[in-house]
Design a protein around this motif. Structure first.
Motif, short mmCIF file in Angstrom:
data_model
loop_
_atom_site.label_atom_id
_atom_site.label_comp_id
_atom_site.label_asym_id
_atom_site.label_seq_id
_atom_site.Cartn_x
_atom_site.Cartn_y
_atom_site.Cartn_z
N LEU A 8 -7.23 6.54 -2.35
CA LEU A 8 -8.11 6.00 -1.32
C LEU A 8 -7.28 5.14 -0.39
CD1 LEU A 8 -10.90 5.28 -0.07
CD2 LEU A 8 -11.06 3.43 -1.75
N ILE A 9 -7.28 5.47 0.89
CA ILE A 9 -6.60 4.66 1.90
C ILE A 9 -7.67 3.95 2.72
CG2 ILE A 9 -5.13 4.70 3.96
CD1 ILE A 9 -3.64 7.05 2.76
N VAL A 10 -7.57 2.62 2.78
CA VAL A 10 -8.56 1.79 3.48
C VAL A 10 -7.88 1.10 4.65
CG1 VAL A 10 -10.20 -0.11 3.28
CG2 VAL A 10 -9.79 1.39 1.31
N HIS A 11 -8.45 1.24 5.84
CA HIS A 11 -7.88 0.56 7.01
C HIS A 11 -8.98 -0.03 7.87
CE1 HIS A 11 -3.70 0.20 7.95
NE2 HIS A 11 -3.44 1.33 7.34
N GLY A 12 -8.60 -1.07 8.59
CA GLY A 12 -9.51 -1.65 9.56
C GLY A 12 -9.51 -0.86 10.86
N GLU A 13 -10.67 -0.77 11.47
CA GLU A 13 -10.78 -0.04 12.74
C GLU A 13 -9.85 -0.62 13.80
OE1 GLU A 13 -14.27 1.10 16.02
OE2 GLU A 13 -14.56 -0.56 14.62
N LYS A 14 -9.70 -1.95 13.81
CA LYS A 14 -8.90 -2.61 14.84
C LYS A 14 -7.52 -3.03 14.34
CE LYS A 14 -13.03 -4.33 17.23
NZ LYS A 14 -13.78 -5.53 17.69
N ALA A 15 -7.11 -2.51 13.18
CA ALA A 15 -5.80 -2.87 12.62
C ALA A 15 -4.68 -2.23 13.42
CB ALA A 15 -5.73 -2.45 11.16
N HIS A 16 -3.67 -3.01 13.76
CA HIS A 16 -2.51 -2.46 14.47
C HIS A 16 -1.77 -1.44 13.62
CE1 HIS A 16 -0.69 -5.53 11.91
NE2 HIS A 16 0.45 -4.88 12.06
N GLY A 58 0.83 -1.20 0.00
CA GLY A 58 0.00 0.00 0.00
C GLY A 58 0.86 1.24 0.00
N GLY A 59 1.85 1.28 0.89
CA GLY A 59 2.76 2.42 0.92
C GLY A 59 3.58 2.52 -0.36
N ILE A 60 4.01 1.36 -0.88
CA ILE A 60 4.82 1.37 -2.10
C ILE A 60 4.00 1.83 -3.30
CG2 ILE A 60 6.12 -0.10 -3.70
CD1 ILE A 60 6.92 -1.79 -1.20
N CYS A 61 2.71 1.47 -3.36
CA CYS A 61 1.89 1.92 -4.49
C CYS A 61 1.71 3.44 -4.45
CB CYS A 61 0.56 1.17 -4.56
SG CYS A 61 -0.83 1.88 -3.65
N LEU A 62 1.63 4.02 -3.26
CA LEU A 62 1.55 5.48 -3.15
C LEU A 62 2.87 6.12 -3.57
CD1 LEU A 62 -0.42 6.01 0.19
CD2 LEU A 62 -1.30 5.84 -2.15
N ASN A 63 3.97 5.47 -3.24
CA ASN A 63 5.27 5.96 -3.65
C ASN A 63 5.37 5.98 -5.18
OD1 ASN A 63 7.67 6.87 -2.22
ND2 ASN A 63 8.75 5.22 -3.27
N ALA A 64 4.87 4.91 -5.81
CA ALA A 64 4.88 4.84 -7.26
C ALA A 64 3.96 5.90 -7.86
CB ALA A 64 4.45 3.45 -7.73
N ALA A 65 2.78 6.09 -7.27
CA ALA A 65 1.83 7.06 -7.80
C ALA A 65 2.37 8.49 -7.70
CB ALA A 65 0.50 6.94 -7.07
N ALA A 66 3.15 8.76 -6.66
CA ALA A 66 3.75 10.09 -6.52
C ALA A 66 4.81 10.34 -7.57
CB ALA A 66 4.34 10.26 -5.12
N ALA A 67 5.44 9.25 -8.04
CA ALA A 67 6.50 9.37 -9.04
C ALA A 67 5.98 9.27 -10.47
CB ALA A 67 7.55 8.29 -8.81
N ASP A 68 4.79 8.74 -10.64
CA ASP A 68 4.31 8.38 -11.98
C ASP A 68 2.92 8.96 -12.24
OD1 ASP A 68 3.55 7.16 -14.35
OD2 ASP A 68 4.39 5.21 -13.82
N PRO A 69 2.84 10.09 -12.96
CA PRO A 69 1.53 10.70 -13.23
C PRO A 69 0.61 9.84 -14.09
CG PRO A 69 3.32 12.28 -13.58
CD PRO A 69 3.95 10.94 -13.44
N ARG A 70 1.13 8.78 -14.71
CA ARG A 70 0.27 7.89 -15.49
C ARG A 70 -0.69 7.13 -14.60
NH1 ARG A 70 4.52 4.13 -18.32
NH2 ARG A 70 5.18 4.12 -16.12
N ILE A 71 -0.35 7.01 -13.32
CA ILE A 71 -1.22 6.31 -12.37
C ILE A 71 -2.29 7.30 -11.94
CG2 ILE A 71 -1.34 5.19 -10.12
CD1 ILE A 71 1.59 4.34 -10.52
N LYS A 72 -3.49 7.11 -12.45
CA LYS A 72 -4.55 8.09 -12.24
C LYS A 72 -5.29 7.90 -10.91
CE LYS A 72 -3.96 10.34 -16.10
NZ LYS A 72 -2.83 9.63 -16.69
N ALA A 73 -5.17 6.73 -10.31
CA ALA A 73 -5.81 6.49 -9.01
C ALA A 73 -5.06 5.38 -8.29
CB ALA A 73 -7.27 6.10 -9.19
N ALA A 74 -4.91 5.53 -6.98
CA ALA A 74 -4.21 4.54 -6.16
C ALA A 74 -5.06 4.20 -4.95
CB ALA A 74 -2.85 5.07 -5.72
N VAL A 75 -5.15 2.90 -4.66
CA VAL A 75 -5.88 2.42 -3.49
C VAL A 75 -4.88 1.68 -2.60
CG1 VAL A 75 -7.76 1.00 -2.61
CG2 VAL A 75 -8.02 2.22 -4.80
#
Length: 361
Positions: free
Chosen positions: A300-308, A169-186
């Motif tokens: 879109l960042i998705v997390h569980g309420e009880k996720a550590h 998840g963090g790595i996909c955001l890193n890629a999206a910040a570097a690559d404008p071709r990525i139009k949406a990241a989850v």
């Protein structure tokens, strides 16, 4: 005269550009031909059932480090025309036969052409030595997936997104910040791997702790260079052992996924011997989203309420700007509940679909 010189200069530039394009095309053909020949399992060996709503096949592509990556492609059955496309990876230490494949298949049922890929050095993908990671190379893995998808005849290159699970998840955001071709990241149940690698869980580590880890691992490197042996950090514990050792709940949740029929796979780093110990050093002087302001497309960042790991997603979300950024907390869900839905179907596929179709149009 001056006008003629300008026109001549433009002609030379255009000819050079055309020649460069021709050379690029030849180089790309040669590089594709030179891809490492991977051994790809053809039978269905996923930890989730096969859908009758999609067509499935194995594909390969290469990153700009020359590593050949293996992927499962999922195509909506009967689809025509150019489709929106998604590249999916994760969790960190998992393979495409696990959670990423489940997500990819589910999104293909919803109209996307998808690939779930094994990152460099893992699963059926190439790269030596095995069971290693690198923030730079793994960020490039996502960008290489975009290269591949954007060149498919049945993909609209202006509608490409990514889904990353856990550390990916963090790595996909890193890629999206570097690559404008990525139009949406989850980013689902995301880890900030450099943060937890450098500071420990919940930022409880100290600079002295980090220095001691560096001292031990660099000493290990010296020994391993001499002997040729390479130690692994160890995968997930057997559930019984995790309970007997009174491990934290989230460690036991990992064991319940990776070491049981629910999620075990023979190719998974976490299901087996774990990452090479040397690799852990890579997180200690790194960070994701060095320039979060460059991440202009939808997130879109998705997390569980009880996720550590929830604090990592929430803190990352605070760095982002723009009205196209969303944070979704799934009630009652733990970190691993978002790997496969857990016992209550926790993965918010409807929301993910709506978000991606909104921003990939």
């Amino acid at each position: 005269m001056r006008k003629s010189l300008i026109m001549l200069a433009l002609l030379v530039m255009e000819t050079s550009f055309a020649g460069a394009q021709s050379n690029d095309n030849m180089n790309n053909v040669a590089q594709k031909a030179a891809e490492e020949q991977l051994t790809l399992t053809q039978e269905w060996d996923k930890v989730f059932p096969k859908s009758n709503q999609v067509d499935h096949k194995k594909v390969t592509f290469h990153n700009h480090f020359g590593i050949t990556l293996a992927a499962d492609m999922y195509l909506p059955r009967g689809a025509k025309g150019k489709l929106p496309a998604l590249a999916v990876a994760g969790p960190f230490g998992a393979v495409k036969e696990q959670s990423s494949g489940l997500y990819a298949q589910a999104m293909a049922e919803r109209g996307f052409l998808t690939i779930a890929f094994d990152p460099s050095f893992t699963g059926e993908s190439g790269g030596q030595p095995r069971d290693m990671f690198s923030l730079d190379i793994n960020t490039e893995d996502f960008m290489a997936a975009v290269d591949y998808l954007g060149n498919l005849e049945n993909v609209d290159p202006e509608r490409i997104g990514v889904i990353g699970i856990c550390g990916w998840g963090g790595i996909c955001l890193n890629a999206a910040a570097a690559d404008p071709r990525i139009k949406a990241a989850v980013a689902v149940t995301m880890y900030d791997m450099p943060r937890v690698g450098a500071n420990g869980y919940f930022d409880k580590g100290t600079a002295d702790d980090r220095y001691e880890m560096k001292r031990q691992i660099t000493a290990l490197r010296t020994r391993e260079y001499k002997t040729g042996s390479v130690a692994t950090a160890g995968g997930c514990l057997e559930p019984e052992m995790a309970r007997a050792q009174n491990m934290p709940d989230f460690v036991q949740q990992y064991s319940a996924y990776y070491k049981t029929k629910r999620g075990y796979h023979k190719n998974s780093v976490n299901s087996n011997a774990g990452w090479k110990t040397q690799a852990q050093l890579g997180w200690t002087n790194n960070e994701i989203l060095t320039h979060p302001e460059d991440l202009r497309n939808a997130v879109l960042i998705v997390h569980g309420e009880k996720a550590h790991s929830r604090y990592m997603g929430e803190d990352t979300f605070k760095k982002l700007t723009g009205s196209n950024k969303e944070l979704l907390i799934v009630p009652d869900a733990t970190h691993t509940d978002l790997y496969d839905g857990g016992d209550h179907g926790y993965i918010p596929f409807d929301k993910i679909e709506d978000f991606l179709k909104t921003h990939l149009k």
